[in-house]
Motif scaffolding. Structure first.
Motif, PDB file in Angstrom:
ATOM      1  N   GLY A   1      85.670  38.313  33.878  1.00 48.17           N
ATOM      2  CA  GLY A   1      86.673  39.222  34.403  1.00 48.17           C
ATOM      3  C   GLY A   1      87.302  38.711  35.680  1.00 48.17           C
ATOM      4  N   GLY A   2      88.173  39.530  36.237  1.00 46.30           N
ATOM      5  CA  GLY A   2      88.808  39.197  37.499  1.00 46.30           C
ATOM      6  C   GLY A   2      90.180  38.600  37.337  1.00 46.30           C
ATOM      7  N   GLU A   3      90.924  38.640  38.447  1.00 49.07           N
ATOM      8  CA  GLU A   3      92.320  38.215  38.418  1.00 49.07           C
ATOM      9  C   GLU A   3      92.491  36.703  38.377  1.00 49.07           C
ATOM     10  N   ASP A   4      91.389  35.948  38.496  1.00 44.69           N
ATOM     11  CA  ASP A   4      91.458  34.495  38.365  1.00 44.69           C
ATOM     12  C   ASP A   4      91.319  34.040  36.921  1.00 44.69           C
ATOM     13  N   ASN A   5      91.178  34.975  35.993  1.00 44.90           N
ATOM     14  CA  ASN A   5      90.967  34.620  34.588  1.00 44.90           C
ATOM     15  C   ASN A   5      92.010  35.280  33.694  1.00 44.90           C
ATOM     16  N   ILE A   6      93.277  35.071  34.048  1.00 43.19           N
ATOM     17  CA  ILE A   6      94.390  35.610  33.272  1.00 43.19           C
ATOM     18  C   ILE A   6      94.713  34.657  32.123  1.00 43.19           C
ATOM     19  N   ILE A   7      94.982  35.226  30.959  1.00 39.75           N
ATOM     20  CA  ILE A   7      95.316  34.442  29.766  1.00 39.75           C
ATOM     21  C   ILE A   7      96.827  34.288  29.660  1.00 39.75           C
ATOM     22  N   SER A   8      97.263  33.109  29.275  1.00 42.78           N
ATOM     23  CA  SER A   8      98.668  32.880  28.944  1.00 42.78           C
ATOM     24  C   SER A   8      98.727  32.086  27.644  1.00 42.78           C
ATOM     25  N   VAL A   9      99.812  32.258  26.911  1.00 38.24           N
ATOM     26  CA  VAL A   9      99.994  31.528  25.657  1.00 38.24           C
ATOM     27  C   VAL A   9     101.429  31.018  25.601  1.00 38.24           C
ATOM     28  N   ALA A  10     101.588  29.697  25.688  1.00 39.46           N
ATOM     29  CA  ALA A  10     102.902  29.065  25.514  1.00 39.46           C
ATOM     30  C   ALA A  10     102.973  28.485  24.109  1.00 39.46           C
ATOM     31  N   VAL A  11     104.163  28.527  23.511  1.00 37.27           N
ATOM     32  CA  VAL A  11     104.307  28.162  22.101  1.00 37.27           C
ATOM     33  C   VAL A  11     105.373  27.088  21.933  1.00 37.27           C
ATOM     34  N   VAL A  12     105.040  26.078  21.161  1.00 32.58           N
ATOM     35  CA  VAL A  12     106.047  25.168  20.600  1.00 32.58           C
ATOM     36  C   VAL A  12     106.081  25.493  19.117  1.00 32.58           C
ATOM     37  N   ASP A  13     107.095  26.268  18.725  1.00 33.52           N
ATOM     38  CA  ASP A  13     107.144  26.828  17.379  1.00 33.52           C
ATOM     39  C   ASP A  13     107.703  25.808  16.402  1.00 33.52           C
ATOM     40  N   GLY A  14     107.040  25.704  15.252  1.00 32.74           N
ATOM     41  CA  GLY A  14     107.488  24.768  14.231  1.00 32.74           C
ATOM     42  C   GLY A  14     108.835  25.115  13.647  1.00 32.74           C
ATOM     43  N   ASP A  15     109.326  26.369  13.851  1.00 36.08           N
ATOM     44  CA  ASP A  15     110.647  26.724  13.321  1.00 36.08           C
ATOM     45  C   ASP A  15     111.775  26.372  14.291  1.00 36.08           C
ATOM     46  N   GLY A  16     111.400  25.791  15.445  1.00 39.62           N
ATOM     47  CA  GLY A  16     112.408  25.317  16.380  1.00 39.62           C
ATOM     48  C   GLY A  16     112.838  26.324  17.416  1.00 39.62           C
ATOM     49  N   ASP A  17     112.429  27.580  17.282  1.00 39.59           N
ATOM     50  CA  ASP A  17     112.807  28.605  18.248  1.00 39.59           C
ATOM     51  C   ASP A  17     111.529  29.153  18.878  1.00 39.59           C
ATOM     52  N   ASN A  18     111.352  28.886  20.165  1.00 42.76           N
ATOM     53  CA  ASN A  18     110.116  29.284  20.840  1.00 42.76           C
ATOM     54  C   ASN A  18     110.185  30.671  21.455  1.00 42.76           C
ATOM     55  N   ASP A  19     111.359  31.317  21.397  1.00 39.84           N
ATOM     56  CA  ASP A  19     111.550  32.562  22.133  1.00 39.84           C
ATOM     57  C   ASP A  19     111.860  33.761  21.253  1.00 39.84           C
ATOM     58  N   ASP A  20     111.840  33.574  19.916  1.00 39.51           N
ATOM     59  CA  ASP A  20     112.172  34.717  19.076  1.00 39.51           C
ATOM     60  C   ASP A  20     110.896  35.458  18.673  1.00 39.51           C
ATOM     61  N   GLU A  21     111.059  36.380  17.745  1.00 39.21           N
ATOM     62  CA  GLU A  21     109.934  37.200  17.319  1.00 39.21           C
ATOM     63  C   GLU A  21     109.405  36.764  15.968  1.00 39.21           C
ATOM     64  N   ASN A  22     109.688  35.524  15.589  1.00 35.26           N
ATOM     65  CA  ASN A  22     109.264  35.015  14.298  1.00 35.26           C
ATOM     66  C   ASN A  22     108.354  33.801  14.484  1.00 35.26           C
ATOM     67  N   GLY A  23     107.630  33.460  13.394  1.00 32.34           N
ATOM     68  CA  GLY A  23     106.795  32.268  13.425  1.00 32.34           C
ATOM     69  C   GLY A  23     105.695  32.360  14.474  1.00 32.34           C
ATOM     70  N   LEU A  24     105.308  31.192  14.967  1.00 30.45           N
ATOM     71  CA  LEU A  24     104.227  31.139  15.944  1.00 30.45           C
ATOM     72  C   LEU A  24     104.619  31.801  17.266  1.00 30.45           C
ATOM     73  N   SER A  25     105.918  31.986  17.496  1.00 30.76           N
ATOM     74  CA  SER A  25     106.378  32.641  18.731  1.00 30.76           C
ATOM     75  C   SER A  25     105.850  34.068  18.857  1.00 30.76           C
ATOM     76  N   GLN A  26     105.382  34.633  17.747  1.00 26.40           N
ATOM     77  CA  GLN A  26     104.821  35.980  17.793  1.00 26.40           C
ATOM     78  C   GLN A  26     103.571  36.059  18.671  1.00 26.40           C
ATOM     79  N   LEU A  27     103.005  34.895  19.011  1.00 27.09           N
ATOM     80  CA  LEU A  27     101.767  34.867  19.790  1.00 27.09           C
ATOM     81  C   LEU A  27     102.001  34.450  21.236  1.00 27.09           C
TER      82      LEU A  27
END
Length: 655
Positions: free
Chosen positions: A191-217
């Motif tokens: 726990g604690g504020e030093d253990n924040i999770i982040s998830v960056a995506v390089v989506d195989g469909d070419g769009d990393n910012d939409d609501e489809n494909g791996l970008s959903q995560l």
């Protein structure tokens, strides 16, 4: 033993018994010698076992006096150990402290959107998952591990020993049709504020910012998902005695709902109090983690809508605000009171420097609106009406994050005598010197946390008990040594280890080290006698309780130094006893040697039996020949006797 048939039957002589007597005569002296040696060795092993047991008991009491923690003269109590517990060492200062738990530590946890089943394909590409200040990549291949279950497994395989895990939950779809959906959940191990999770995506469909494909995560903690629920309503935190809420004709547009007793009346923001000198306070907590305080403005503004209702007896009415970090009883900002004079709706602006919010994390802001009125009339029909409250730069995120935060990464927070303290666990070791505070449960009311009082006191009871236990076990060692090495004049018998030099050496070393003085001539107490531990005429120890108490009253740290310091008596004795009973100690060496002696005696018995078997076999061979020869002589004798008898008979008949 050789198996030879009985001898002596031919001669009539007891040759069998004669062989047995010869063998026993050979056996007896050696057997007596071996039996005596074996009994002596076994008795010595038993004696060393008794000595080792008493020394082990002494070592246990030495452990209780040979380090600073065990010689602690501090006792600590908490008025509610289920809420807050505490421990202290000798560095802790005597005193009392009031502890409030604002919140326990919480682990960061994210949940994805809905997927039909665990086998549903989410997409392919690369996930870069951050946890705290580290990150790692997870490759998601099309047709291989691109289902939501496959992504879970890939994350867990890559996240071993990285402080994060992935799981799936299958829950109701919310459509009241019995259907379910599956979500991917990422959880931080710590726990604690030093253990924040982040998830960056390089989506195989070419769009990393939409609501489809791996970008959903995708999840960016600095840019949470857009939208989110409405800001929470104001909540009443104080109502004066006899006051009631009632509806009125005042029409407003409260952004956060109503603060009255009738939830079905959206315009009922009117307070009627049946006493004078009345105040009321309402509070809102911005707890939606998807919202944050945006930067860029030098000033922030809170607007409060209020009015003074017409009526007699109202001499004064005012309104003010306070800003808190959630749960902290000390406000970050307190405004000046503004008079409410109009019976119509009025808007009051409270402006403050945005810098006071710099250390407030999302979800931790609280605003308290205070109304005050007074007058001489017995019935107060009017008070402050709390309406809309607006935080100009408090807005929802608009980023590309898709996963939702379902548990905030939050440090544990407590107050100690009103001052805020944070920790990445529920333990607080650095707030009070020498004291560790552990928060066990959150407050029943976050707006009004209960208080546990901890008390740190001096106590000599533990060290007195430990010294008494040491003296008793030390005396028992010498009673044991005396019984093992002494001589009973009446029975003319000695102990099991009488004459063993190693036992006497143990006794001498214990006495010598016990009363050896500290080398530091400036030490307040240089030996045990200085604190009341002395030797009686019979060699046992005794404790003068009055002298010990005087030493405790005089200088507690000096006692600790004498017992458990770098040259402490108990440390020195503990090392010495370890050299006696340790795995390579003198007692182990002695008992191992005695065990080898017993093994050697067993070997000697086997060799003796082999020699006796050979002696028996040799005499049996010799006596068998003798038996045969005597039998032959007896046969010849019998024949001659018969012949002579016959001759005598013939001669007698002729006459």
């Amino acid at each position: 033993m050789a198996t030879i048939s009985s001898i002596g039957t031919g001669s009539g002589i007891d040759l069998e018994g004669l062989v047995g007597q010869i063998v026993e005569a050979e056996r007896a002296p050696t057997e007596r010698r071996l039996t005596l040696r074996e009994a002596t060795a076994e008795a010595s092993i038993s004696g060393f076992g008794n000595l080792s047991t008493s020394l082990d008991a002494l070592r246990a009491t030495l452990n209780n006096l040979s380090d600073d923690e065990s010689t602690s003269l501090r006792t600590v109590t908490s008025t509610d150990i289920d809420y807050v517990s505490v421990s202290a060492d000798n560095d802790a200062l005597v005193g009392t402290h009031d502890i409030q738990v604002l919140n326990l530590v919480s682990n960061h946890k994210l949940a994805s959107g809905d997927f039909a089943t665990p086998a549903t394909v989410a997409g392919h590409g690369t996930l870069t998952i951050g946890i705290g200040n580290t990150s790692f990549d997870v490759e998601i291949e099309e047709g291989v591990n691109d289902s939501i279950a496959g992504i879970r497994d890939a994350i867990n395989e890559a996240a071993i020993d990285r402080g994060l895990s992935a799981s799936l939950i299958t829950v109701d779809n919310g459509l009241d049709d019995g259907g379910t959906v599956t979500k991917l959940v990422l959880s931080a191990d710590e726990g604690g504020e030093d253990n924040i999770i982040s998830v960056a995506v390089v989506d195989g469909d070419g769009d990393n910012d939409d609501e489809n494909g791996l970008s959903q995560l995708a999840y960016d903690p600095e840019n949470p998902p857009a939208g989110g629920p409405a800001l929470p309503p104001l909540n009443e935190t104080h109502r004066p005695d006899g006051a009631t809420f009632a509806t009125s004709g005042f029409q407003g547009s409260p952004a956060f709902g109503d603060i009255d007793d009738d939830p079905d009346s959206p315009d009922a923001n009117f307070l009627v109090a049946n006493d004078t000198n009345t105040d009321v306070s309402v509070r809102t907590s911005f707890t939606d983690p998807t919202r944050d305080i945006t930067a860029g403005a030098d000033l922030q503004e809170i607007r409060v809508e209020a009015r003074k209702t017409a009526g007699s007896g109202i001499s004064d009415a005012s309104i003010s605000i306070e800003i808190y970090e959630q749960g902290n009883p000390t406000p970050l900002f307190t405004s000046a009171a503004q008079d409410v004079t109009s019976t119509d709706s009025s808007v009051f602006s409270f402006t403050f420097d945005a810098a006071i919010l710099a250390d407030i994390s999302a979800g931790n802001l609280e605003v308290v609106v205070n109304g005050d009125s007074s007058g001489g009339a017995p019935v107060l029909r009017s008070a402050v009406d709390i309406g809309a409250i607006e935080f100009n730069s408090f807005s929802a995120g608009t980023g590309s994050s898709q996963m939702q935060e379902i548990s905030e990464a939050k440090d544990a927070r407590i107050t100690v005598d009103g001052f805020l303290a944070r920790s990445s666990s529920n333990n607080f070791a650095d707030v009070l010197e020498g004291v560790e505070i552990t928060a066990h449960k959150p407050p029943a009311d976050e707006l009004d946390p209960e208080t546990a009082r901890i008390t740190i006191e001096e106590s000599a009871s533990d060290i007195k008990a430990n010294i008494d236990a040491f003296v008793a076990s030390y005396n028992e060692v010498f009673v044991t040594i005396d019984s093992l090495t002494g001589f009973n004049a009446e029975t003319q018998t000695g102990g099991l280890l009488t004459g063993d030099a190693s036992v006497r050496q143990i006794e001498v070393l214990l006495r010598r080290n016990l009363f050896q003085s500290l080398s530091d001539s400036s030490a307040t107490f240089r030996n045990l006698a200085a604190i009341g531990i002395t030797t009686e005429r019979n060699g046992t120890l005794s404790v003068n309780g009055e002298s010990l108490q005087n030493a405790i009253d005089k200088d507690i740290p000096a006692i600790t130094n004498l017992l458990s310091g770098d040259e402490g008596v108990m440390n020195r004795l503990k090392d010495l006893v370890d050299s006696f009973v340790g795995s390579d100690g003198v007692i182990k060496a002695k008992t191992d040697g005695l065990s080898r002696t017993i093994d050697d005696i067993s070997d000697q018995r086997e060799r003796l039996q082999t020699r006796l078997d050979a002696i028996e076999a040799r005499f049996r061979r010799q006596f068998t020949g003798l038996d045969t020869l005597i039998a032959q002589f007896q046969s010849t004798q019998n024949f001659l006797t018969q012949q002579l008898s016959s001759i005598a008979s013939i001669t007698s008949n002729r006459n």
